[in-house]
Scaffold this motif. Structure first.
Motif, PDB file in Angstrom:
ATOM      1  N   GLY A   1       0.811  -1.214   0.000  1.00 32.64           N
ATOM      2  CA  GLY A   1       0.000   0.000   0.000  1.00 32.64           C
ATOM      3  C   GLY A   1       0.845   1.266   0.000  1.00 32.64           C
ATOM      4  N   TYR A   2       0.378   2.257  -0.722  1.00 31.72           N
ATOM      5  CA  TYR A   2       0.973   3.592  -0.832  1.00 31.72           C
ATOM      6  C   TYR A   2       2.282   3.640  -1.609  1.00 31.72           C
ATOM      7  N   ALA A   3       2.701   2.505  -2.184  1.00 33.42           N
ATOM      8  CA  ALA A   3       3.838   2.548  -3.114  1.00 33.42           C
ATOM      9  C   ALA A   3       3.409   3.273  -4.390  1.00 33.42           C
ATOM     10  N   ALA A   4       2.165   3.085  -4.772  1.00 27.99           N
ATOM     11  CA  ALA A   4       1.681   3.703  -6.009  1.00 27.99           C
ATOM     12  C   ALA A   4       1.616   5.218  -5.882  1.00 27.99           C
ATOM     13  N   LEU A   5       1.148   5.697  -4.720  1.00 26.49           N
ATOM     14  CA  LEU A   5       1.072   7.155  -4.547  1.00 26.49           C
ATOM     15  C   LEU A   5       2.481   7.749  -4.570  1.00 26.49           C
ATOM     16  N   ARG A   6       3.421   7.022  -3.934  1.00 22.53           N
ATOM     17  CA  ARG A   6       4.815   7.506  -3.949  1.00 22.53           C
ATOM     18  C   ARG A   6       5.301   7.636  -5.405  1.00 22.53           C
ATOM     19  N   ASN A   7       5.029   6.619  -6.194  1.00 23.41           N
ATOM     20  CA  ASN A   7       5.411   6.680  -7.613  1.00 23.41           C
ATOM     21  C   ASN A   7       4.714   7.827  -8.323  1.00 23.41           C
ATOM     22  N   ALA A   8       3.447   8.010  -7.995  1.00 22.66           N
ATOM     23  CA  ALA A   8       2.672   9.064  -8.652  1.00 22.66           C
ATOM     24  C   ALA A   8       3.274  10.430  -8.371  1.00 22.66           C
ATOM     25  N   LEU A   9       3.677  10.641  -7.105  1.00 28.98           N
ATOM     26  CA  LEU A   9       4.226  11.941  -6.736  1.00 28.98           C
ATOM     27  C   LEU A   9       5.526  12.211  -7.499  1.00 28.98           C
ATOM     28  N   GLN A  10       6.265  11.133  -7.774  1.00 24.98           N
ATOM     29  CA  GLN A  10       7.498  11.301  -8.557  1.00 24.98           C
ATOM     30  C   GLN A  10       7.206  11.588 -10.023  1.00 24.98           C
ATOM     31  N   LEU A  11       6.178  10.924 -10.536  1.00 25.84           N
ATOM     32  CA  LEU A  11       5.839  11.099 -11.960  1.00 25.84           C
ATOM     33  C   LEU A  11       5.245  12.475 -12.247  1.00 25.84           C
ATOM     34  N   GLY A  12       4.588  13.054 -11.263  1.00 23.52           N
ATOM     35  CA  GLY A  12       3.874  14.314 -11.487  1.00 23.52           C
ATOM     36  C   GLY A  12       2.537  14.044 -12.140  1.00 23.52           C
ATOM     37  N   PRO A  13       1.604  15.027 -12.062  1.00 21.39           N
ATOM     38  CA  PRO A  13       0.256  14.806 -12.584  1.00 21.39           C
ATOM     39  C   PRO A  13       0.236  14.355 -14.047  1.00 21.39           C
TER      40      PRO A  13
END
Lengths: 593, 307
Positions: A204-216
């Motif tokens: 859990g929350y690995a995806a959000l971490r990745n998302a924050l790195q990728l940017g919107p």
């Protein structure tokens, strides 16, 4: 606004219920206010409605129009205890009529109060895997609820006679034991749905971490490239929807998670909400980040008390631990929060624009499109509406990458898909399979029809879907194959009917459902669904109009006009299942004289 | 008559209706465009002084590329659109929608509808004989209805509501066009005395807890009556004359004058029959009233006849 009120005062309890709402509440708190009174007192009196209207500055006639739209509210006095007995498709196939007969015998006819309780027939309660089901509510502070599923008539009679034990029924159980192969359901029943630590320990929350790195923009690109299509029934490309909203200059942007799962035979979202609530919270946070929304509404159907408790807990815990609120996961400037809005018994509120009216405190009537929600949605602002299952695919995409995600399923229908197996199958429940699995394989996973019975038909896609014959079971379950076969996967309903099922009665229930759930706004749906039910009733009952009118021809014509001229998907699909029963099963043969 | 506000110059949108090239200012609807080229499309819920409610679906047309038919009263014209107003789909839709309305509602006082029905070949009676009137439609519960045998067609027939001296509500004639609600609410009067209550076939126009009008927030402006397309709302004087059989529109004259009650200068149209005022309306293209009046202008005319 100069409002005029009837001469009726609220009681202490009614006022206390309304006063518990947030300070400065406005019209969009109308639904919560009506719930607050209905929960505490059991019904909404003139005095209570006046008090709500004074607090929220809503005209009383207007609020009456809203309150009388929803079936979970009562505007006449009724007992504190109300038992809703599901009489919809799957429960019908599994003995709901017997439950109703037992209740009529021991508690009295439906809708009549006796001994502090009343019972009502209810549309689908969303626990089709444990049919037949009943849900008891008891007003009070706090209000109680009890789910009985599967239930016998005797058990429901017993439950009607006691206060609900705030017993929510058992946690969802999966029949698929090979968890390694499950991408969306792998936590269901395996982790504590109340524990954020369990959630994080299982990725859990690995995806959000990745998302924050990728940017919107990066997130939108991943979702677009993954080929994810909406899982609520319409199958719109999710990435395109997100991009459409993200690039709108008007602010704020909103996210709405459609958890108003009310399609008869559908319960997959409930299983996700109850079994893996943090996954939805994380997915909504990612969607908010990508589309520039700082507030997400989770519109949850009112008949899911267990899901409500677990998702509320997940939201609260996530906020405490910095996964919701301001500067999420330390990412400066990224704020997002989630508010739950509870539906009140109206299938139409799952329509993507009716949901806006409902949240805003208006009648849950669909809006005319265009403008589309990504341009003008909730409160007139750019809004993304996504189904629960759609959103839960997002963390998977962001952890495995779009390319790996595309490996699952077929080229045009990417990813895993949840199906709700119910009716005459041995192991009803939610099943996860890759798109492209055949209907036969899926039915085999659920054990097929019970011993000694033969499959008569499968209702695919729900009341708005279509029937498939036993000789068509090699249909690969993809959006494109379903479409080519003249049916739809809809919201993932696979309801099996065996040779003993009462197909005519089943079709009559579908017609009756659409009549009950029409919002009433447009003529083709409001009156067309009535004429459809009347014609089906004549055919099924072997009756004829004195004019000798051809009822099938009449059904076809009314059906075509409902499809062509209704405002929204409810009216446009109200003829689908009956038409397919006529065309593919010859179900209403004998009607033509 | 459509009120056209003259704002900044607008771009023209070019598209085709039934093969004919049409060019209308940006923002115009398909219905506007059809009116401009003399093509008549029937409408019931469309109000020339109100925002489109989109509810009756009588004005549906076919737009190439659109999955469903579209309401011409609200769909804005787009460049290159190809519109058909008289295709087989639109004809079937119009016929069946009129049949559905006619089978559920008393349309005997709806102007125009009999001709449209004849033209479309609509036969409301093919759904069966009407069910008997109901006296508890105001209590219809959402999401519930009695099982049906289909031998009669459900209707909205119900007793006429006469609870005040100024206007009468005959909801057996109501097609739920939303115009009265919009005129009473934020579009004109801001009284919010009525709303749509219930849902589905049980939906109905209602005051709070279906209380009689004198107890409601109604201020008797009569603007709801002005916009009602079916005669479900009618002035008491007209209602009584219809009951007596003395209402005769062909014998009426209309004279537009200025209201003398205050200084606003509203236009009044006096409908006179046998030298007696029988109804007061206001021109919808009046820049002062847009068809709306107050209780005095609308109902305060008895003194004229006190000779």
């Amino acid at each position: 606004m100069d409002l005029q009120f009837l001469d009726a005062k609220a009681t202490f309890e009614e006022r206390a219920a309304v006063d518990a709402l947030p300070e400065g509440a406005a019209r969009d708190q109308l639904l919560p206010a009506l719930h607050a009174v209905n929960d505490r007192v059991g019904w909404i009196s003139q005095g209570a409605l006046n008090y709500i209207c004074e607090q929220l500055h809503v005209p009383p006639a207007d609020a009456y129009g809203v309150a009388s739209f929803y079936s979970l509210f009562s505007l006449t006095e009724r007992p504190e205890r109300v038992v809703h007995v599901c009489t919809d498709l799957a429960c019908r196939v599994n003995g709901a009529d017997t439950v109703c007969d037992t209740l009529t015998e021991h508690v009295g006819p439906a809708g009549k109060a006796r001994g502090g309780v009343t019972w009502l027939r209810s549309p689908c309660l969303g626990v089709c895997e444990k049919a037949p089901a009943a849900l008891a509510f008891e007003a009070g502070d706090p209000a109680g609820s009890e789910l009985l599923a599967p239930a016998t008539g005797a058990e429901v009679v017993l439950a009607a006679g006691r206060s609900p034990a705030t017993e929510e029924g058992a946690a969802p159980v999966l029949h698929q034991t090979d968890r390694e192969s499950l991408k969306l359901l792998h936590r269901i029943g395996a982790v504590d749905p109340e524990s954020l630590d369990d959630y994080r320990a299982t990725g859990g929350y690995a995806a959000l971490r990745n998302a924050l790195q990728l940017g919107p923009n990066g997130v939108i690109r991943e979702v677009t490239d993954s080929g994810l299509m909406g899982r609520g029934g319409a199958a719109f490309p999710t990435g395109r929807k997100w991009e459409g909203a993200a690039r709108q200059p008007a602010l704020p942007h909103y996210l709405v998670c459609n958890a108003d799962e009310s399609e008869p035979g559908t319960f997959k979202d409930r299983v996700l909400l109850e079994g893996d609530p943090f996954a939805l919270v994380e997915a909504m946070t990612i969607a908010g980040f990508a589309t520039g929304a700082t507030l997400g509404y989770l519109y949850l159907r009112g008949e899911y008390p267990r899901a409500r408790r677990l998702v509320q807990n997940a939201i609260d815990v996530a906020r405490e631990r910095g996964f919701l609120g301001t500067d999420i996961m330390g990412h400066e400037g990224f704020s997002f929060d989630i508010e739950i809005r509870r539906g009140a018994g109206a299938y139409i509120c799952g329509e993507e624009t009716a949901i806006f009216n409902s949240i805003e405190g208006f009648r849950g009537e669909p809006r005319s499109k265009p403008p589309f929600p990504t341009e003008q949605g909730l409160f007139g602002k750019p809004t993304v509406v996504n189904n629960v299952e759609t959103l839960v695919n997002v963390p998977l995409i962001l952890t495995s990458g779009y390319a790996a995600y595309r490996e699952i399923g077929t080229e045009k229908s990417a990813g895993p898909k949840l199906f709700c197996l119910s009716g005459n199958v041995r192991k009803p429940g939610v099943y996860e399979v890759p798109f492209g699995t055949t209907l036969r394989e899926l039915l085999e996973l659920a054990g097929g029809v019970p011993e000694g019975r033969e499959l008569r038909a499968v209702l695919l896609g729900g009341a708005a879907g279509g029937f498939v014959r036993p000789d068509e079971l090699d249909l690969p379950l993809t959006m494109e194959d379903a479409r080519a076969a003249g049916t739809t996967l809809g919201s993932g309903v696979v309801l099996a009917l065996d040779d003993k099922a009462d197909l005519g009665g089943f079709l009559l229930r579908i017609a009756s459902f659409f009549r009950d759930e029409s919002c009433g706004q447009c003529v083709p749906c409001r009156i067309g669904t009535v004429r459809q039910e009347e014609a089906v009733s004549r055919i099924v009952g072997g009756r004829k109009l004195s004019t000798g009118a051809d009822d099938l021809a009449l059904l076809r014509e009314v059906g075509q006009v409902m499809r062509d001229s209704s405002i929204c998907g409810l009216g446009q699909t109200a003829w689908n299942a009956i038409e397919s029963a006529v065309e593919r099963l010859g179900a209403l043969d004998g009607a033509e004289s | 008559m459509t009120i056209v506000e003259l704002g900044l110059p607008k771009r023209l949108v070019e598209f085709t209706v039934d093969g004919q090239a049409v060019s209308v200012p940006e923002g115009a609807t398909i219905l506007d465009a059809c009116s401009a080229v003399g093509k008549e499309i029937p409408t019931l819920c469309y109000g020339d002084t109100l925002k489109p409610a989109n509810a009756c679906r009588v004005c549906m047309v076919e737009v190439e590329g659109s999955r469903t038919l579209v309401p011409s009263c609200s769909r804005k014209a787009e460049p290159g659109m190809v519109v058909h107003t008289d295709s087989e789909r639109t004809r079937t839709s119009r016929k069946v929608v009129l049949e559905l309305l006619g089978s559920a509602t008393d349309l005997s006082t709806t102007p125009g509808v009999a001709e449209w029905m004849a033209e479309a070949g609509a036969d409301p009676e093919r759904f069966g004989p009407p069910a008997p009137p109901s006296d508890d439609r105001d209590d219809a519960l959402p999401g519930e209805h009695e099982p049906v045998d289909g031998l009669t067609a459900a209707t909205v027939r119900q007793p006429v509501k006469v609870d005040n001296a100024l206007y009468v509500r005959d909801y057996g004639k109501c097609i739920l066009c939303y115009k009265c609600v919009d005129a009473c609410g934020d579009q004109w009067q801001n009284s919010f005395a009525i709303s749509v209550a219930g849902r589905g076939f049980g939906a109905r126009i209602s005051t709070e807890f279906s209380t009689p009008l004198p107890d409601s927030a109604c201020v008797y402006c009569g603007n709801c009556v002005e916009v009602c397309p079916t005669g479900a709302l009618s002035f008491k004087a007209e209602h009584d004359k219809r009951e007596d059989g003395t209402w005769d529109e062909s014998a009426q004259t209309e004279t537009t004058t200025v209201c003398t009650f205050c200084g606003v200068g509203c236009n009044l149209t006096l409908h006179v029959q046998d030298n007696e005022i029988v109804k007061v309306t206001s021109p919808h293209d009046s820049s002062v009233t847009h068809g709306n009046l107050c209780i005095k202008g609308r109902f305060g005319w008895q003194h004229v006849q006190n000779t």
